[in-house]
Design a protein around this motif. Sequence first.
Motif, mmCIF file in Angstrom:
data_model
loop_
_atom_site.group_PDB
_atom_site.id
_atom_site.type_symbol
_atom_site.label_atom_id
_atom_site.label_comp_id
_atom_site.label_asym_id
_atom_site.label_seq_id
_atom_site.Cartn_x
_atom_site.Cartn_y
_atom_site.Cartn_z
ATOM 1 N N GLY A 1 51.655 56.643 38.869
ATOM 2 C CA GLY A 1 52.873 56.254 38.769
ATOM 3 C C GLY A 1 52.630 54.677 38.920
ATOM 4 O O GLY A 1 54.087 54.079 38.898
ATOM 5 N N PHE A 2 52.423 54.409 39.536
ATOM 6 C CA PHE A 2 52.037 52.095 39.665
ATOM 7 C C PHE A 2 50.558 51.559 39.246
ATOM 8 O O PHE A 2 49.424 52.300 38.687
ATOM 9 N N GLU A 3 50.627 50.162 39.652
ATOM 10 C CA GLU A 3 49.290 50.090 39.113
ATOM 11 C C GLU A 3 48.632 49.026 40.336
ATOM 12 O O GLU A 3 49.637 48.674 41.950
ATOM 13 N N THR A 4 47.574 48.629 40.289
ATOM 14 C CA THR A 4 46.547 48.154 41.895
ATOM 15 C C THR A 4 46.317 47.207 41.242
ATOM 16 O O THR A 4 45.996 46.496 39.655
ATOM 17 N N VAL A 5 46.351 45.798 41.989
ATOM 18 C CA VAL A 5 45.689 44.560 41.565
ATOM 19 C C VAL A 5 44.488 44.358 42.697
ATOM 20 O O VAL A 5 45.106 44.096 43.887
ATOM 21 N N THR A 6 43.234 44.444 42.453
ATOM 22 C CA THR A 6 42.180 44.124 42.602
ATOM 23 C C THR A 6 41.683 42.552 43.064
ATOM 24 O O THR A 6 41.769 42.016 41.922
ATOM 25 N N TYR A 7 42.088 41.556 43.927
ATOM 26 C CA TYR A 7 41.430 40.258 44.014
ATOM 27 C C TYR A 7 40.532 39.920 44.963
ATOM 28 O O TYR A 7 40.761 40.011 46.047
ATOM 29 N N MET A 8 39.573 39.784 44.312
ATOM 30 C CA MET A 8 38.148 39.261 45.514
ATOM 31 C C MET A 8 38.302 38.031 46.011
ATOM 32 O O MET A 8 38.123 36.930 45.205
ATOM 33 N N LEU A 9 38.182 38.036 47.256
ATOM 34 C CA LEU A 9 38.303 36.703 47.907
ATOM 35 C C LEU A 9 36.279 36.707 48.316
ATOM 36 O O LEU A 9 36.206 34.728 47.760
ATOM 37 N N HIS A 10 35.865 37.418 48.061
ATOM 38 C CA HIS A 10 34.044 36.780 48.722
ATOM 39 C C HIS A 10 33.553 38.601 48.519
ATOM 40 O O HIS A 10 34.031 39.303 49.350
ATOM 41 N N GLY A 11 31.979 38.046 48.181
ATOM 42 C CA GLY A 11 31.461 39.019 48.081
ATOM 43 C C GLY A 11 31.954 40.072 46.864
ATOM 44 O O GLY A 11 32.374 39.623 45.618
ATOM 45 N N ALA A 12 31.747 41.476 46.903
ATOM 46 C CA ALA A 12 31.811 42.353 45.509
ATOM 47 C C ALA A 12 31.986 43.567 45.615
ATOM 48 O O ALA A 12 31.372 43.840 46.730
ATOM 49 N N MET A 13 32.664 44.137 44.710
ATOM 50 C CA MET A 13 33.110 45.477 45.223
ATOM 51 C C MET A 13 32.663 46.265 43.367
ATOM 52 O O MET A 13 32.806 45.643 42.514
ATOM 53 N N MET A 14 32.071 47.182 43.972
ATOM 54 C CA MET A 14 32.350 47.945 42.846
ATOM 55 C C MET A 14 33.002 49.331 42.295
ATOM 56 O O MET A 14 33.482 50.494 43.714
ATOM 57 N N HIS A 15 33.415 49.230 41.366
ATOM 58 C CA HIS A 15 34.986 50.148 41.073
ATOM 59 C C HIS A 15 34.158 51.381 40.316
ATOM 60 O O HIS A 15 33.044 51.031 38.640
ATOM 61 N N ALA B 1 29.004 46.202 46.505
ATOM 62 C CA ALA B 1 27.654 46.160 45.697
ATOM 63 C C ALA B 1 27.242 46.423 46.286
ATOM 64 O O ALA B 1 26.053 46.157 45.275
ATOM 65 N N TYR B 2 26.995 45.541 46.926
ATOM 66 C CA TYR B 2 25.334 44.876 47.826
ATOM 67 C C TYR B 2 25.778 45.354 49.071
ATOM 68 O O TYR B 2 26.263 45.771 49.179
ATOM 69 N N PRO B 3 24.630 45.704 49.207
ATOM 70 C CA PRO B 3 24.384 46.310 50.819
ATOM 71 C C PRO B 3 24.628 45.129 51.762
ATOM 72 O O PRO B 3 24.432 45.699 52.894
ATOM 73 N N HIS B 4 24.072 44.390 51.758
ATOM 74 C CA HIS B 4 24.577 43.816 52.877
ATOM 75 C C HIS B 4 25.424 42.551 52.789
ATOM 76 O O HIS B 4 26.015 42.159 51.528
ATOM 77 N N GLY B 5 25.687 41.980 53.769
ATOM 78 C CA GLY B 5 26.817 40.782 54.059
ATOM 79 C C GLY B 5 28.691 41.722 54.045
ATOM 80 O O GLY B 5 29.160 43.265 53.580
ATOM 81 N N THR B 6 29.897 41.287 54.220
ATOM 82 C CA THR B 6 31.504 41.232 54.258
ATOM 83 C C THR B 6 31.751 40.991 53.096
ATOM 84 O O THR B 6 31.402 40.471 52.274
ATOM 85 N N HIS B 7 32.259 42.448 52.574
ATOM 86 C CA HIS B 7 33.227 41.957 50.903
ATOM 87 C C HIS B 7 34.663 42.132 51.845
ATOM 88 O O HIS B 7 35.150 43.126 52.204
ATOM 89 N N LYS B 8 35.401 41.260 50.975
ATOM 90 C CA LYS B 8 36.902 40.448 51.229
ATOM 91 C C LYS B 8 37.519 40.345 50.042
ATOM 92 O O LYS B 8 37.094 39.937 48.977
ATOM 93 N N GLY B 9 38.468 41.123 50.075
ATOM 94 C CA GLY B 9 39.846 40.266 48.784
ATOM 95 C C GLY B 9 41.129 40.958 49.617
ATOM 96 O O GLY B 9 41.069 41.908 50.394
ATOM 97 N N LEU B 10 41.804 41.142 48.536
ATOM 98 C CA LEU B 10 43.465 42.030 48.717
ATOM 99 C C LEU B 10 43.467 42.792 47.112
ATOM 100 O O LEU B 10 43.143 42.714 45.864
ATOM 101 N N GLN B 11 44.272 43.868 48.046
ATOM 102 C CA GLN B 11 44.744 45.003 47.164
ATOM 103 C C GLN B 11 46.466 44.493 46.819
ATOM 104 O O GLN B 11 46.970 44.923 47.740
ATOM 105 N N LEU B 12 47.247 44.710 45.566
ATOM 106 C CA LEU B 12 48.114 44.706 45.567
ATOM 107 C C LEU B 12 48.925 45.611 44.990
ATOM 108 O O LEU B 12 47.879 46.395 43.924
ATOM 109 N N TRP B 13 50.203 46.707 45.162
ATOM 110 C CA TRP B 13 50.453 47.860 45.070
ATOM 111 C C TRP B 13 51.641 47.393 43.999
ATOM 112 O O TRP B 13 52.546 47.619 44.378
ATOM 113 N N ILE B 14 51.702 47.921 42.965
ATOM 114 C CA ILE B 14 53.494 47.268 41.558
ATOM 115 C C ILE B 14 53.718 48.580 41.524
ATOM 116 O O ILE B 14 52.878 49.581 40.615
#
Length: 292
Positions: free
Chosen positions: A64-78, A109-122
């Motif tokens: 019923g909605f959309e998600t917007v993922t914006y990565m600031l640092h690191g990487a995420m796997m979907h 996406a990677y085992p080391h470090g901290t992964h940061k970002g924003l997720q907005l639901w519209i």
Amino acid sequence: MSDFVTEPRQVIRKFLARQQHEGAGAIVRRSIGRSELKYFDPFLLLDEFSVSAPAGFPDHPHRGFETVTYMLHGAMMHEDFEGHKGIIEAGDIQWMTAGRGIVHSEKPAYPHGTHKGLQLWINLSSKYKMTEPDYQEVSSNEIAEVTNEGIKVKIIAGESMGMRSHIHTRTPSMYLDFTLKPGSHHKQPIPTNWNAFVYILEGEGIFGMSRSSPSTAHHLLVLDRDGDGLEVWNRSSRVLRFILVGGEPLEEPVVQYGPFVMNNQEEIDQTIEDFEKCVNGFENARFWNSDT
């Protein structure tokens, strides 16, 4: 859209997004979607997330909605249960339309470090809630960017400083990432009658009125609907970075049950039944159910 602003909007609410735990060991700063601001039509949620492996967001459904993922640092796997899989690196955008139903997971996406970002639901209007799931994935170097007189803006959705994003927004929206050097001043138009907010990522700035007190990182600022744009000053000695997000209100009933957002309780009940029976968009949810 011209960058001409004659009546700057004022800040009518401001609050700090405090840390909380979500998913499996992830930490988020939630601003929209908590008690202070449960829903800001058409926006359902805004999280600033911080994740270190093995934490993440295990398999979960949406409708019923959309998600917007914006990565600031690191990487995420979907990865979703239709076989779509990808990595969102720093600066990349994934604009996902859940539509009638999707089950997916998000993890570092990677085992080391901290992964940061924003997720907005519209939120989606009733005519789009049962649309087929879809993805718009844009790498950092494909996002329109303009720099001028100490102002840099990345145009994720909408238009700024003469440049326009090619992202298609089913719910008319703008999403701009601004960086202002010390001493900078900027005016950004916002369409009439759209709801809009600012979320500060780093530094401090003065928003709305020149005599206002500065606002600092992790604060969400709700703008009123009077006026034609945002005016901001960076009078500090540090860089100011913030996002400006706006959208056309849907003005429809909202009934939410966790990751399901529909227009009435009957539709929510049908969504739960569809998910439990693995039908109507959730055909592959049986794998999710078998693991829980």
